[in-house]
Design a protein around this motif. Structure first.
Motif, PDB file in Angstrom:
ATOM      1  N   GLU A  76      -3.639   6.499  -1.582  1.00  0.00           N
ATOM      2  CA  GLU A  76      -2.623   5.565  -1.120  1.00  0.00           C
ATOM      3  C   GLU A  76      -3.018   4.938   0.209  1.00  0.00           C
ATOM      4  O   GLU A  76      -2.763   3.773   0.475  1.00  0.00           O
ATOM      5  CB  GLU A  76      -1.309   6.334  -0.994  1.00  0.00           C
ATOM      6  CG  GLU A  76      -0.172   5.534  -0.462  1.00  0.00           C
ATOM      7  CD  GLU A  76       0.926   6.446   0.071  1.00  0.00           C
ATOM      8  OE1 GLU A  76       1.959   5.929   0.461  1.00  0.00           O
ATOM      9  OE2 GLU A  76       0.729   7.672   0.091  1.00  0.00           O
ATOM     10  N   ARG A  77      -3.678   5.756   1.055  1.00  0.00           N
ATOM     11  CA  ARG A  77      -3.994   5.284   2.401  1.00  0.00           C
ATOM     12  C   ARG A  77      -5.251   4.423   2.432  1.00  0.00           C
ATOM     13  O   ARG A  77      -5.612   3.899   3.481  1.00  0.00           O
ATOM     14  CB  ARG A  77      -4.201   6.485   3.341  1.00  0.00           C
ATOM     15  CG  ARG A  77      -3.001   7.360   3.475  1.00  0.00           C
ATOM     16  CD  ARG A  77      -1.860   6.659   4.150  1.00  0.00           C
ATOM     17  NE  ARG A  77      -2.191   6.241   5.516  1.00  0.00           N
ATOM     18  CZ  ARG A  77      -1.487   5.348   6.185  1.00  0.00           C
ATOM     19  NH1 ARG A  77      -0.454   4.775   5.635  1.00  0.00           N
ATOM     20  NH2 ARG A  77      -1.843   5.011   7.403  1.00  0.00           N
ATOM     21  N   GLN A 120      -3.906   0.935   2.873  1.00  0.00           N
ATOM     22  CA  GLN A 120      -2.674   0.821   3.644  1.00  0.00           C
ATOM     23  C   GLN A 120      -2.936   0.992   5.140  1.00  0.00           C
ATOM     24  O   GLN A 120      -2.374   0.259   5.953  1.00  0.00           O
ATOM     25  CB  GLN A 120      -1.698   1.883   3.167  1.00  0.00           C
ATOM     26  CG  GLN A 120      -0.271   1.411   3.205  1.00  0.00           C
ATOM     27  CD  GLN A 120       0.640   2.398   2.527  1.00  0.00           C
ATOM     28  OE1 GLN A 120       0.542   3.588   2.746  1.00  0.00           O
ATOM     29  NE2 GLN A 120       1.514   1.902   1.681  1.00  0.00           N
ATOM     30  N   ALA A 165      -4.375   1.544  -5.499  1.00  0.00           N
ATOM     31  CA  ALA A 165      -4.098   1.488  -4.061  1.00  0.00           C
ATOM     32  C   ALA A 165      -3.943   0.050  -3.601  1.00  0.00           C
ATOM     33  O   ALA A 165      -3.091  -0.258  -2.766  1.00  0.00           O
ATOM     34  CB  ALA A 165      -5.222   2.170  -3.295  1.00  0.00           C
ATOM     35  N   VAL A 167      -0.458  -1.508  -4.692  1.00  0.00           N
ATOM     36  CA  VAL A 167       0.759  -1.087  -3.995  1.00  0.00           C
ATOM     37  C   VAL A 167       0.576  -1.110  -2.488  1.00  0.00           C
ATOM     38  O   VAL A 167       1.364  -0.507  -1.770  1.00  0.00           O
ATOM     39  CB  VAL A 167       1.205   0.319  -4.443  1.00  0.00           C
ATOM     40  CG1 VAL A 167       1.404   0.369  -5.925  1.00  0.00           C
ATOM     41  CG2 VAL A 167       0.217   1.361  -4.001  1.00  0.00           C
ATOM     42  N   VAL A 168      -0.453  -1.848  -2.016  1.00  0.00           N
ATOM     43  CA  VAL A 168      -0.768  -1.785  -0.585  1.00  0.00           C
ATOM     44  C   VAL A 168       0.420  -2.233   0.267  1.00  0.00           C
ATOM     45  O   VAL A 168       0.623  -1.732   1.365  1.00  0.00           O
ATOM     46  CB  VAL A 168      -2.035  -2.617  -0.274  1.00  0.00           C
ATOM     47  CG1 VAL A 168      -1.798  -4.076  -0.501  1.00  0.00           C
ATOM     48  CG2 VAL A 168      -2.513  -2.378   1.128  1.00  0.00           C
ATOM     49  N   ARG A 188       6.096   3.183   0.526  1.00  0.00           N
ATOM     50  CA  ARG A 188       5.930   4.518  -0.062  1.00  0.00           C
ATOM     51  C   ARG A 188       5.374   4.379  -1.469  1.00  0.00           C
ATOM     52  O   ARG A 188       6.066   4.613  -2.449  1.00  0.00           O
ATOM     53  CB  ARG A 188       7.249   5.266  -0.087  1.00  0.00           C
ATOM     54  CG  ARG A 188       7.875   5.413   1.285  1.00  0.00           C
ATOM     55  CD  ARG A 188       9.001   6.405   1.282  1.00  0.00           C
ATOM     56  NE  ARG A 188       8.562   7.705   0.839  1.00  0.00           N
ATOM     57  CZ  ARG A 188       7.968   8.607   1.616  1.00  0.00           C
ATOM     58  NH1 ARG A 188       7.751   8.327   2.878  1.00  0.00           N
ATOM     59  NH2 ARG A 188       7.615   9.765   1.137  1.00  0.00           N
ATOM     60  N   GLY A 189       4.114   3.985  -1.545  1.00  0.00           N
ATOM     61  CA  GLY A 189       3.536   3.704  -2.847  1.00  0.00           C
ATOM     62  C   GLY A 189       2.732   4.848  -3.440  1.00  0.00           C
ATOM     63  O   GLY A 189       2.168   4.709  -4.514  1.00  0.00           O
ATOM     64  N   GLY A 190       2.691   5.976  -2.750  1.00  0.00           N
ATOM     65  CA  GLY A 190       1.788   7.054  -3.149  1.00  0.00           C
ATOM     66  C   GLY A 190       2.021   7.539  -4.565  1.00  0.00           C
ATOM     67  O   GLY A 190       1.083   7.661  -5.352  1.00  0.00           O
ATOM     68  N   VAL A 195       0.957   4.970  -7.137  1.00  0.00           N
ATOM     69  CA  VAL A 195      -0.490   4.920  -7.350  1.00  0.00           C
ATOM     70  C   VAL A 195      -0.880   5.943  -8.413  1.00  0.00           C
ATOM     71  O   VAL A 195      -1.604   5.630  -9.366  1.00  0.00           O
ATOM     72  CB  VAL A 195      -1.264   5.212  -6.042  1.00  0.00           C
ATOM     73  CG1 VAL A 195      -2.753   5.307  -6.316  1.00  0.00           C
ATOM     74  CG2 VAL A 195      -1.003   4.139  -5.027  1.00  0.00           C
ATOM     75  N   SER A 196      -0.349   7.166  -8.281  1.00  0.00           N
ATOM     76  CA  SER A 196      -0.708   8.202  -9.241  1.00  0.00           C
ATOM     77  C   SER A 196      -0.237   7.831 -10.638  1.00  0.00           C
ATOM     78  O   SER A 196      -0.959   8.008 -11.619  1.00  0.00           O
ATOM     79  CB  SER A 196      -0.090   9.537  -8.828  1.00  0.00           C
ATOM     80  OG  SER A 196      -0.508   9.860  -7.536  1.00  0.00           O
TER      81      SER A 196
END
Lengths: 208, 220, 259
Positions: free
Chosen positions: B65-66, B69, B148, B151-152, B156-158, B161-162
């Motif tokens: 996710e990061r 971001q 990633a 949803v950049v 709170r896209g973590g 992403v999964s």
């Protein structure tokens, strides 16, 4: 690095900008040639940032076009020919100021000043070894400004460059910008405070 | 490009301690599975490579996710996108994926043999599992880059992403586990699934960065 | 509604959708009627068709299961084509089409899974087997859900449109790989002893009802898709007008403050 592109100019023709589906400005035209500066003023929400992002090639204009001519192979478009300084400083808090600047110098190419010299220029000569995260707001902004000097770009796109700077630093910035213009550079700066830039034209934007 | 790689690796190791968290998560996932399936060493030896793979898959999704971001939050992403004519954006994404993999996933691969020993996985199978992890986990990073990048802009896209990435990683998982299993189960060929796994990694090394670059340019 | 009164970019972009709406309004009743008729015929034929001597009455579930499975793939293909339309031609209708198709596709895929499972219970003695076909459809279902989740998560329309299009295309490229890998995995783990639909050949007395019923479900899908697109366009117009109203209110407030 001296520029040999004597005829380089930036043209914006009847630009419209939209954010989130809403038109924030329309019909903006201007032309800028070497050694000239344009100061974009206006209230919050008038689209100053949107205009700069369109010039930088980060946003597509809703209508109209931006063109950089005479840049040759080195500067084919505005994105490649410009330094963009946004609201954010583009620096990593975990790395030292020098590491940050060295990275941008190597990534951007066209090296101009050494990192210590650039830090000297913005008055941060002593603190290059500190992590960026330890710096105060004003120091961070100055470190971000140092990025403009470590590598060469003919066009500077500055979004509120003086935010967080005290009066003395803002005055120093005005001097540095004039220096860039004297060397044949171009500047488009968005601000709601006077920059103290002599001879700059003003583009006033209002909310639609 | 080398500068970007070094910067990202340095950041990954120094700042977020992401590498350490990833290894710890991997350790935790692998450690709880025997509590779930029971301490039967024969069973654990059989499903050990699969556990290692699933643990590595989940752990390598953790930091994804990061990936962009962090750069978006401090404004670096704008500059990376603008440098497109100098450093093609897809290549920039590729290098960032490699750096992410080096800092976050490579430690997992290094820790895998140790964890395999806990589960009584035979040495040959252990070697095969580590080798497949080495060859296959970059593919997860490349597919993950697409998620990633999509949803950049979300704070709170973590989880998302999964959700987006996991179905696409099914082939990698299948061939990774199949190859590491084949090393011990005699009639099954090892080389064939392993080569397919390598092909998948190469394929996603192209598709992932190109799609992610497209998504990043759109993110604004 | 008057298009000329609000000459903003967004409403101008909907000029073309206006013609689409008129077309959809005329088409939907006909398509719905066709779907009803063909489906009725297909199902009647399905019940008239002979029972399979091995499977008995349960074979009749095939006449709805197989069309659902076909349409789950047809829908994804349609979405991939729409995704190309969004990314290459930036056509506003392409995005509407993709967004409207996703929930329908997910529903059809879920129905294919459910009917397959119901069919599997008497055939295989279990609700679910990790059969290659079922597993790949299940992964397809997960991908549908991912696309829906992504379109819901991004609030900016244009951004959501292109993000969904990119994800759809990446998924579309991946479908053959997933299918291939799942087949490979399945033959590795299970001997191919399970019942296979594509067995020798289907007798024509079973094939005709199947084809008719598939055609009926395709009409049904097209009807639903057009209706969903229509609803999505109206929804966008409402939100565009609401935004305009908000801006107008703000403008009035600013004028009031200045005077």
């Amino acid at each position: 690095m001296p520029d040999t592109h004597e005829t380089m100019r930036l043209d914006a023709e009847s630009l419209s900008g939209a954010r989130g589906g809403d038109t924030v400005f329309s019909g903006v035209s201007f032309a800028l040639s070497r050694g000239q500066a344009l100061v974009v003023t206006g209230p919050n929400g008038a689209g100053k940032t949107t205009l700069l992002r369109i010039l930088a090639g980060l946003l597509q204009p809703a209508a109209g076009r931006v063109a950089l001519s005479g840049g040759g192979t080195a500067w084919p478009d505005t994105a490649s020919a410009s330094h963009y300084l946004g609201h954010l400083d583009a620096m990593k808090t975990a790395l030292s100021v020098e590491e940050n600047l060295l990275f941008w110098q190597r990534f951007a190419g066209h090296a101009r000043m050494s990192v210590p010299k650039a830090l000297e220029t913005v008055g941060l000569g002593e603190i290059g070894h500190l992590p960026f995260g330890y710096l105060s707001t004003g120091q961070r902004r100055r470190a971000a400004l140092a990025r403009l000097f470590v590598s060469h770009r003919p066009l500077w796109l500055l979004d509120e460059p003086t935010s967080g700077l005290d009066r003395a630093s803002a005055g120093r910035l005005a001097g540095l910008m004039e220096g860039h213009l004297r060397e044949g550079g171009m500047i488009v700066a968005a601000t709601h405070l006077p920059l103290g830039l002599a001879g700059a034209r003003e583009l006033r934007m209002e909310r639609e | 490009m080398l500068a970007l790689y070094l910067r990202d690796v340095r950041l990954g190791i120094r700042a977020g301690s992401g590498a350490l968290t990833g290894v710890l998560f991997f350790l935790a996932v692998v450690a709880v599975i025997p509590f779930g399936v029971g301490p039967d060493l024969n069973l654990l030896a059989r499903i050990g490579p699969a556990i290692l793979w699933i643990g590595a898959l989940l752990a390598s999704l953790l930091g994804l996710e990061r990936l962009f971001q962090a750069d978006r939050e401090d404004g670096s992403l704008d500059l990376l996108v603008m440098a497109d004519s100098r450093h093609m954006l897809a290549l920039t994404v590729f290098v960032k994926c490699l750096a992410h993999w080096t800092a976050n996933v490579l430690p997992l691969v290094a820790a895998a043999p140790l964890l395999g020993l806990f589960m009584n996985v035979p040495p040959l199978s252990l070697g095969a599992a580590t080798l497949t992890l080495l060859a296959g986990t970059p593919a997860i990073a490349f597919i993950g880059a697409v998620g990633a990048a999509l949803v950049v802009a979300l704070p709170r896209g973590g989880l998302l992403v999964s959700v987006l990435v996991l179905p696409l990683t099914v082939p990698v998982l299948i061939f990774g586990v199949a190859a590491s299993r084949a090393a011990v189960a005699d009639p099954d060929p090892f080389l064939q699934p392993f080569l397919v796994l390598c092909a998948l990694t190469l394929f996603f090394a192209v598709i992932g960065p190109v799609a992610a670059a497209l998504a990043l340019r759109n993110a604004d | 509604m008057s298009e000329t009164a609000n000459p903003t970019a967004r409403l101008a972009a909907l000029a073309n959708p206006t013609r689409f709406l008129a077309l959809a309004d005329r088409l939907v009743p006909w398509l719905a009627a066709a779907a009803g008729l063909v489906l009725a015929a297909g199902l009647a034929m399905a019940f008239a068709a002979p029972e399979d001597y091995q499977q008995g009455i349960t074979v009749r579930i095939m006449y709805i299961h197989v069309p659902f499975a076909w349409l789950s793939m047809f829908c994804y293909t349609l979405m991939a084509a729409s995704a190309l339309g969004t990314l290459v031609w930036r056509h506003p209708l392409a995005d509407v089409s993709l967004k409207a198709a996703a929930p329908i596709g997910a529903t059809f895929t879920a129905l294919a899974l459910v009917t397959g499972s119901i069919w599997g219970k008497p055939m295989w003695g279990t609700w679910w087997v990790w059969d290659a076909r079922l597993t790949s459809v299940f992964v397809l279902f997960l991908m549908y859900l991912g696309i829906i989740a992504l379109t819901r998560a991004l609030d900016d329309q244009g951004r959501a449109a292109r993000a969904a299009a990119i994800l759809t295309l990446v998924g579309f490229i991946n479908i053959p790989i997933i299918k291939f890998s799942v087949d490979w995995w399945n033959t590795l783990h299970q001997p191919a002893s399970v019942f296979r639909l594509d067995g020798p050949t289907i007798h024509s007395s079973l094939l005709w009802p199947l084809l008719i019923s598939a055609l009926g479900f395709t009409f049904l899908f097209l009807t639903l898709h057009l209706m969903a697109m229509r609803a999505e366009i109206w929804r966008r117009r409402v939100s565009a007008m609401r935004r305009l109203a908000a801006r107008a209110a703000e403008g009035r407030l600013a004028e009031g403050g200045a005077s």
